[in-house]
Design a protein around this motif. Structure first.
Motif, short mmCIF file in Angstrom:
data_model
loop_
_atom_site.label_atom_id
_atom_site.label_comp_id
_atom_site.label_asym_id
_atom_site.label_seq_id
_atom_site.Cartn_x
_atom_site.Cartn_y
_atom_site.Cartn_z
N ILE A 113 -5.92 -0.59 -10.80
CA ILE A 113 -5.09 -1.31 -11.77
C ILE A 113 -4.17 -2.22 -10.96
O ILE A 113 -3.52 -1.78 -10.03
N ASN A 114 -4.13 -3.47 -11.39
CA ASN A 114 -3.36 -4.48 -10.66
C ASN A 114 -3.72 -4.38 -9.17
O ASN A 114 -4.88 -4.29 -8.84
N GLU A 115 -2.72 -4.25 -8.27
CA GLU A 115 -3.11 -4.20 -6.85
C GLU A 115 -3.25 -2.76 -6.37
O GLU A 115 -3.42 -2.51 -5.19
N TYR A 116 -3.20 -1.79 -7.32
CA TYR A 116 -3.21 -0.38 -6.93
C TYR A 116 -4.61 0.24 -7.09
O TYR A 116 -5.33 -0.10 -8.02
N PHE A 117 -4.90 1.14 -6.16
CA PHE A 117 -6.08 1.98 -6.34
C PHE A 117 -5.53 3.37 -6.68
O PHE A 117 -4.77 3.95 -5.91
N LEU A 118 -5.90 3.88 -7.87
CA LEU A 118 -5.23 5.08 -8.37
C LEU A 118 -6.18 6.23 -8.62
O LEU A 118 -7.32 6.03 -9.04
N GLN A 119 -5.65 7.44 -8.35
CA GLN A 119 -6.32 8.63 -8.86
C GLN A 119 -5.51 9.02 -10.09
O GLN A 119 -4.28 9.14 -10.02
N SER A 149 -3.76 3.66 -2.87
CA SER A 149 -4.06 2.37 -2.24
C SER A 149 -3.94 2.48 -0.72
O SER A 149 -4.81 2.02 0.01
N LEU A 150 -2.83 3.14 -0.29
CA LEU A 150 -2.57 3.24 1.14
C LEU A 150 -3.69 4.00 1.83
O LEU A 150 -4.23 3.54 2.85
N GLN A 151 -4.06 5.15 1.24
CA GLN A 151 -5.13 5.95 1.82
C GLN A 151 -6.42 5.13 1.91
O GLN A 151 -7.15 5.23 2.88
N LYS A 152 -6.64 4.34 0.83
CA LYS A 152 -7.86 3.54 0.82
C LYS A 152 -7.81 2.51 1.95
O LYS A 152 -8.78 2.33 2.69
N ASP A 153 -6.63 1.86 2.07
CA ASP A 153 -6.47 0.86 3.12
C ASP A 153 -6.61 1.52 4.49
O ASP A 153 -7.29 1.01 5.38
N ILE A 154 -5.93 2.70 4.63
CA ILE A 154 -5.97 3.39 5.91
C ILE A 154 -7.40 3.76 6.26
O ILE A 154 -7.85 3.58 7.39
N SER A 161 0.03 8.04 12.92
CA SER A 161 0.23 9.37 12.32
C SER A 161 1.72 9.64 12.11
O SER A 161 2.10 10.28 11.13
N SER A 162 2.61 9.08 12.99
CA SER A 162 4.05 9.24 12.76
C SER A 162 4.46 8.55 11.47
O SER A 162 5.24 9.08 10.69
N LEU A 163 3.91 7.35 11.25
CA LEU A 163 4.25 6.61 10.02
C LEU A 163 3.77 7.36 8.79
O LEU A 163 4.43 7.41 7.77
N GLU A 164 2.57 7.95 8.91
CA GLU A 164 2.00 8.69 7.77
C GLU A 164 2.85 9.90 7.44
O GLU A 164 3.16 10.18 6.29
N LYS A 165 3.25 10.63 8.50
CA LYS A 165 4.04 11.85 8.29
C LYS A 165 5.45 11.52 7.82
O LYS A 165 6.09 12.29 7.15
#
Ligand code: ADP
Length: 550
Positions: A288-294, A317-322, A390-394
């Motif tokens: 939806i819009n710029e988001y990828f959603l569950q 979205s972030l996970q998808k991009d990552i 991984s620091s940014l993710e955590k």
């Protein structure tokens, strides 16, 4: 008011009927007394001519009936027309020695006849003397009362309206003045005490419940407001009844249209929600819009009827991009590692197999050394990037209060060695500044070193590189500038991507691998610092990093 009116009317009817009955009765008694008096004036024994004489001008009806019921004299009717009177009530009463008085209603019931009977001897024959008179009946009396009754009714109606208004005011004004905050204290009627007590109790209960609801609402709002997930509730028709900030952001809604009907708006999303409800499959993924959603969609049924739909939106979205970036990164890493490894392998294999001429051996060994060093730098940078990601993710990084000027002073000798090797100059301006920021020293050193190394690397011999620190009210500003080859506008965004080199062969020659600025970007992000670039092709570049003051 109606009750008052009804009551007045009832009382009136009752009193009119009672008065009519009473009047009728007393009138009858008076008439009976007169009838008796008149009947007695005939004496015990009389003859027919005297009867006729007495009866001639009498306003009473006088009848003489023999003991067989035959009327032998009547001053009002022709006796031939009269039937046998033996069964008549007044005759029977006398014969049975009961009351000599009798009343009979006319057929129309408007008139009644009052009879008084007594035995007399007429011409030596025992007979019954009947004296009677016709008068208005009770019914007639009542009818006579009718105009009076109607007049009274009219005035009663007016009276009851006035009384009703006055009474209602009288009763309701004190009730209206009851202060519901203090119902018991301000209650004007003792009769209402229990009722007021109940109101007071109920009020306290409602107050408590409201407080709890308010508290729950505040808690609910705080929780949903700070949720990373979008959350909203639809009613059965699809209207949004509740939503949190993240949901509004994802669905691009504002506080003005936050209660829209979602079913009328978003085609794919609406279809997916309906499908999910119908299939019972509560989870689906959608863009939806710029988001990828569950999306988790929970329909609430009460007695098999859809009442509400709770919807949770997980931003993937972030996970998808990552995921996409990791994929790209792994293939880049493989490629970048393979190149020096292949060179090392080929050279060492040739050396091992004695295929290298004696005069070329040193050159081969130097190549192996250089490629191994390049490989080591590369592996070191790849590991750094992984660690930073991984620091940014955590999102859990411990920072310390440090002085950026001191940090730069620490690494300055290394940077200046590099500059000397290249034949350039490197100066630091602002070393006296109290430039305290919250940060991780090792990462910041890396950042400053990478930016300075690039400035030196991409500048010609004899040029000047400057590391400068400034500060304003809120920020400490780091500027690393050179007057080197510069960066074209079109490239300025991309240079921060991993493995991106504007000119691959030039970078390789200069010992670059396209990871330096990717590391810089991550370090800036970890420190919530903004990085900007001013650069003109062939004029030079200036990288500016703004840190919040500690
Ligand atoms: P590299 O290891 O190739 O230097 P970086 O990520 O550090 O990788 O830089 C990416 C690209 O940005 C470089 O290939 C270079 O073309 C360009 N670049 C970086 N810094 C400068 C600079 N100071 N002047 C000109 N170009 C630069």
């Amino acid at each position: 008011m109606v009750a008052i009116f009804a009551l007045i009317v009832l009382v009136q009817i009752f009193s009119i009927v009672i008065s009519a009955v009473f009047l009728n009765k007393s009138h009858n008694n008076q008439i009976f007394a007169e009838l008796e008096h008149y009947a007695k004036s005939f004496g015990e024994s009389i003859n027919m001519p005297l009867v006729a004489l007495l009866a001639r001008d009498s306003h009473y009806r006088i009848s003489i009936i023999d003991l067989n019921g035959n009327v032998i004299f009547d001053n009002t009717f022709d006796i031939k027309t009269l039937d046998n009177h033996l069964s008549r009530k007044e005759v029977q009463n006398l014969l049975r020695n009961q009351s000599p008085k009798a009343v009979r209603l006319s057929d129309s019931e408007r008139k009644e006849n009052l009879y008084f009977t007594r035995f007399i001897t007429l011409d030596s024959q025992k007979c019954i003397l009947r004296v009677s008179i016709e008068k208005d009946s009770l019914f007639s009396y009542l009818q006579n009362f009718m105009p009076l009754f109607m007049t009274l009714l009219f005035f009663s109606a007016i009276l009851s309206v006035i009384l009703g208004i006055l009474l209602t005011r009288l009763i309701t004004t004190p009730i209206k003045n009851i202060n519901l905050s203090h119902p018991i204290k301000t209650n004007p009627y003792a009769e209402l005490h229990i009722f007021m007590q109940a109101i007071s109790k109920q009020k306290k209960k409602i107050k408590k419940q409201l407080k709890r609801i308010k508290q729950n609402k505040i808690e609910f709002d705080i929780i949903t407001k700070n949720m990373n997930e979008g959350f909203f509730v639809l009613d059965a028709k699809g209207n949004i009844t509740q939503s949190n900030a993240k949901a509004l952001q994802i669905l691009r809604l504002t506080p003005y249209n936050q209660h829209i009907n979602i079913f009328t708006l978003m085609g794919d999303f609406t279809r997916a929600i309906k499908e999910s409800i119908n299939s019972g499959n509560q989870t689906f993924e959608i863009s939806i819009n710029e988001y990828f959603l569950q999306v988790i969609c929970m329909p609430i049924f009460i007695k098999d009827k859809l009442k509400a739909i709770i919807i949770l939106l997980f931003d993937k979205s972030l996970q998808k991009d990552i995921f996409a970036l990791r994929k790209e990164f792994s293939s880049n890493v493989t490629h970048e590692l393979k190149t020096p490894l292949s060179a090392i392998l080929a050279s060492s294999e040739m050396l091992c197999n004695g295929l290298v001429l004696e005069k070329d051996r040193d050159e081969f060994i130097a190549r192996i050394y250089a490629e191994s060093k390049r490989l080591l730098v590369l592996i070191d940078k790849i590991l750094k990037i992984s660690f930073l990601d991984s620091s940014l993710e955590k999102n859990h990084i411990e920072r310390e209060n440090l002085n950026l000027a001191n940090l730069i002073t620490n690494i300055l000798p290394n940077v200046q060695n590099l500059a000397n090797d290249k034949g350039t100059e490197c100066a630091f301006v602002g070393n006296e500044l109290e430039a305290n920021v919250l940060g991780i020293p090792a990462l910041l050193e890396d950042m400053i070193y990478n930016l300075s190394e690039n400035a030196i690397k991409y500048s010609p011999k004899g040029s000047k590189v400057q590391i400068a620190l400034e500060s304003d009210e809120e920020c400490v500003i780091l500027r690393i500038s050179d007057n080197g080859i510069g960066i074209a506008k079109a490239e300025q965004e991309r240079i921060f991507e991993r493995f991106y080199c504007i000119d691959k062969s030039r970078s390789k020659k200069l010992g670059g691998n396209g990871l330096g600025l990717a590391i810089v970007k991550r370090v800036a992000k970890i420190h919530n610092a903004q990085i900007t670039l001013n650069s003109e092709l062939n004029q030079g570049s200036e990288f500016i990093v703004r840190f919040d003051k500690a």
